[in-house]
Design an enzyme around this catalytic site. Sequence first.
Site, PDB file in Angstrom:
ATOM      1  N   ARG A 149       0.888  -1.179   0.000  1.00 34.80           N
ATOM      2  CA  ARG A 149       0.000   0.000   0.000  1.00 34.80           C
ATOM      3  C   ARG A 149       0.914   1.213   0.000  1.00 34.80           C
ATOM      4  O   ARG A 149       1.752   1.380   0.892  1.00 34.80           O
ATOM      5  CB  ARG A 149      -0.905   0.019   1.232  1.00 34.80           C
ATOM      6  CG  ARG A 149      -1.605   1.363   1.408  1.00 34.80           C
ATOM      7  CD  ARG A 149      -2.741   1.323   2.396  1.00 34.80           C
ATOM      8  NE  ARG A 149      -3.859   0.576   1.858  1.00 34.80           N
ATOM      9  CZ  ARG A 149      -5.070   0.549   2.422  1.00 34.80           C
ATOM     10  NH1 ARG A 149      -5.317   1.241   3.517  1.00 34.80           N
ATOM     11  NH2 ARG A 149      -6.039  -0.157   1.880  1.00 34.80           N
TER      12      ARG A 149
ATOM     13  N   HIS B 155      -7.475   0.753  -6.373  1.00 34.42           N
ATOM     14  CA  HIS B 155      -7.701  -0.197  -5.272  1.00 34.42           C
ATOM     15  C   HIS B 155      -8.318  -1.463  -5.869  1.00 34.42           C
ATOM     16  O   HIS B 155      -9.472  -1.809  -5.596  1.00 34.42           O
ATOM     17  CB  HIS B 155      -8.607   0.439  -4.223  1.00 34.42           C
ATOM     18  CG  HIS B 155      -8.484  -0.166  -2.851  1.00 34.42           C
ATOM     19  ND1 HIS B 155      -7.732  -1.298  -2.587  1.00 34.42           N
ATOM     20  CD2 HIS B 155      -9.023   0.202  -1.658  1.00 34.42           C
ATOM     21  CE1 HIS B 155      -7.817  -1.583  -1.306  1.00 34.42           C
ATOM     22  NE2 HIS B 155      -8.593  -0.692  -0.708  1.00 34.42           N
TER      23      HIS B 155
ATOM     24  N   GLN C 243      -9.888  -4.181  -3.656  1.00 35.52           N
ATOM     25  CA  GLN C 243     -11.212  -3.791  -3.164  1.00 35.52           C
ATOM     26  C   GLN C 243     -12.271  -4.017  -4.242  1.00 35.52           C
ATOM     27  O   GLN C 243     -13.329  -4.599  -3.994  1.00 35.52           O
ATOM     28  CB  GLN C 243     -11.192  -2.304  -2.752  1.00 35.52           C
ATOM     29  CG  GLN C 243     -12.497  -1.819  -2.162  1.00 35.52           C
ATOM     30  CD  GLN C 243     -12.741  -2.386  -0.776  1.00 35.52           C
ATOM     31  OE1 GLN C 243     -11.924  -2.242   0.111  1.00 35.52           O
ATOM     32  NE2 GLN C 243     -13.872  -3.054  -0.579  1.00 35.52           N
TER      33      GLN C 243
ATOM     34  N   ASP D 260     -18.299   6.051  -0.251  1.00 36.93           N
ATOM     35  CA  ASP D 260     -16.994   6.045   0.413  1.00 36.93           C
ATOM     36  C   ASP D 260     -16.773   7.432   1.026  1.00 36.93           C
ATOM     37  O   ASP D 260     -17.546   8.365   0.764  1.00 36.93           O
ATOM     38  CB  ASP D 260     -15.898   5.685  -0.606  1.00 36.93           C
ATOM     39  CG  ASP D 260     -14.569   5.355   0.060  1.00 36.93           C
ATOM     40  OD1 ASP D 260     -14.539   5.216   1.293  1.00 36.93           O
ATOM     41  OD2 ASP D 260     -13.561   5.254  -0.655  1.00 36.93           O
TER      42      ASP D 260
ATOM     43  N   CYS E 193     -16.701   0.451   1.359  1.00 35.30           N
ATOM     44  CA  CYS E 193     -15.434  -0.280   1.503  1.00 35.30           C
ATOM     45  C   CYS E 193     -14.872  -0.151   2.910  1.00 35.30           C
ATOM     46  O   CYS E 193     -14.030  -0.952   3.301  1.00 35.30           O
ATOM     47  CB  CYS E 193     -14.422   0.196   0.475  1.00 35.30           C
ATOM     48  SG  CYS E 193     -14.131   1.969   0.534  1.00 35.30           S
TER      49      CYS E 193
ATOM     50  N   ARG F 254     -12.906  -9.410   1.478  1.00 38.37           N
ATOM     51  CA  ARG F 254     -11.549  -9.003   1.114  1.00 38.37           C
ATOM     52  C   ARG F 254     -10.607 -10.193   1.287  1.00 38.37           C
ATOM     53  O   ARG F 254      -9.735 -10.450   0.448  1.00 38.37           O
ATOM     54  CB  ARG F 254     -11.069  -7.841   2.017  1.00 38.37           C
ATOM     55  CG  ARG F 254     -11.761  -6.510   1.788  1.00 38.37           C
ATOM     56  CD  ARG F 254     -11.401  -5.873   0.458  1.00 38.37           C
ATOM     57  NE  ARG F 254      -9.961  -5.740   0.276  1.00 38.37           N
ATOM     58  CZ  ARG F 254      -9.222  -4.718   0.728  1.00 38.37           C
ATOM     59  NH1 ARG F 254      -9.796  -3.731   1.392  1.00 38.37           N
ATOM     60  NH2 ARG F 254      -7.913  -4.659   0.496  1.00 38.37           N
TER      61      ARG F 254
HETATM   62  N1   CP Z   1     -11.166  -0.709   2.498  1.00 33.28           N
HETATM   63  C1   CP Z   1      -9.884  -0.657   2.895  1.00 33.28           C
HETATM   64  O1   CP Z   1      -8.934  -0.708   2.071  1.00 33.28           O
HETATM   65  O2   CP Z   1      -9.738  -0.590   4.245  1.00 33.28           O
HETATM   66  P1   CP Z   1      -8.369  -0.319   4.994  1.00 33.28           P
HETATM   67  O3   CP Z   1      -7.935   1.079   4.648  1.00 33.28           O
HETATM   68  O4   CP Z   1      -8.713  -0.477   6.455  1.00 33.28           O
HETATM   69  O5   CP Z   1      -7.359  -1.332   4.539  1.00 33.28           O
END
Ligand code: CP
Length: 336
Positions: free
Chosen positions: A114, A141, A144, A236, A276, A304
């Site tokens: 990330r 993402h 996701q 979101d 998400c 996930r």
């Molecule tokens: N949805 C998501 O990526 O959550 P986090 O930021 O907690 O990993």
Amino acid sequence: MDTTLPALRKLRGRHFLTDLDYSREELEDLLRLAANLKALWKKRPLTPFLPGQHLAMIFEAASTRTRVSFENGFAELGGNALYLRPGEIHLPGRESIADTARTLSQYNSAIEIRSKKNETVDELAQWSTVPVINGMDHDRHPCQSMSDAFTILEHAGTLAGVTFAYVGDAAHPCNSLSTTLTKLGLNVRVGNAAGYEMAPELATLAAGFAAESGGSFLLTNDPLEAIAGADFIYTDCWWWTGQEDEYKDRIAAFKPFQVNRDFWGHTKPGARFMHCLPAMRGEEVTDDVADGEASIIFPQAQNRMHFQKALMLALIGVDELPADPDLQPIGKALLS
Ligand code: CP
């Protein structure tokens, strides 16, 4: 969608940086594997396809779901995951991305990252000799969006022809959902506030994927137009770390996009609510919707892990058929 196990060896060794690098058939194959793995998980959570293997997880930004679902998912596959934060490794600053990638490739079967920058993820993949998985960067993402496709598939029983609406800010999930879901044949309706729309080139890509898949794509500034006839409504956060100076402007611009009880009154009967997470409750969604009967946000979060287990297994692959009879159907698919 038929969930018969496909031949998966063709995905071995690939990176997963964006859904754009994968064909519709390959994305569907990953969803089929996720469905099979989840069915096996319900019978027995520990499915050691990858005993003794290691996953490096680099997190330049905070995470709850991505970190825990990758780490626990890899443990369930029989391996060990390492959580690597800036300040604990030499990236960024004291060591180049190229040297980090080549070093981590010596001890790990895959690297999840990330990052705040798309370029960091892409450069890591350029130098890594093991699969790199994008756990979210500045614009993308894909884990996701593919996990969410899996959740929609579970609830609707199909993907083609399902109508999906996203309302709110055009950030990473909106971007990846628009391309992933149009590729998979859904009707995608995006409502972004004026001045906060998704990039025109991405909207053009999504419209092109929809034309190929038999789906459709709409981008509008009207939230009620976006949710008209939608089977799934998704939102979101309206602002992100680093955007604190924009807070007041963003709250004002997105106010008509809040998914609250009144807003939900305009949705199609039986529609489901998705997010998400993390949710800024009271901003983009209110408690009555997030915790209401239509909400599937926590099963969505669980998925996930199931999708990412499928992804890691397909990209890492196996060298021989597992001795355990429960694992053999998936093992055969990984080898063929
Ligand atoms: N949805 C998501 O990526 O959550 P986090 O930021 O907690 O990993």
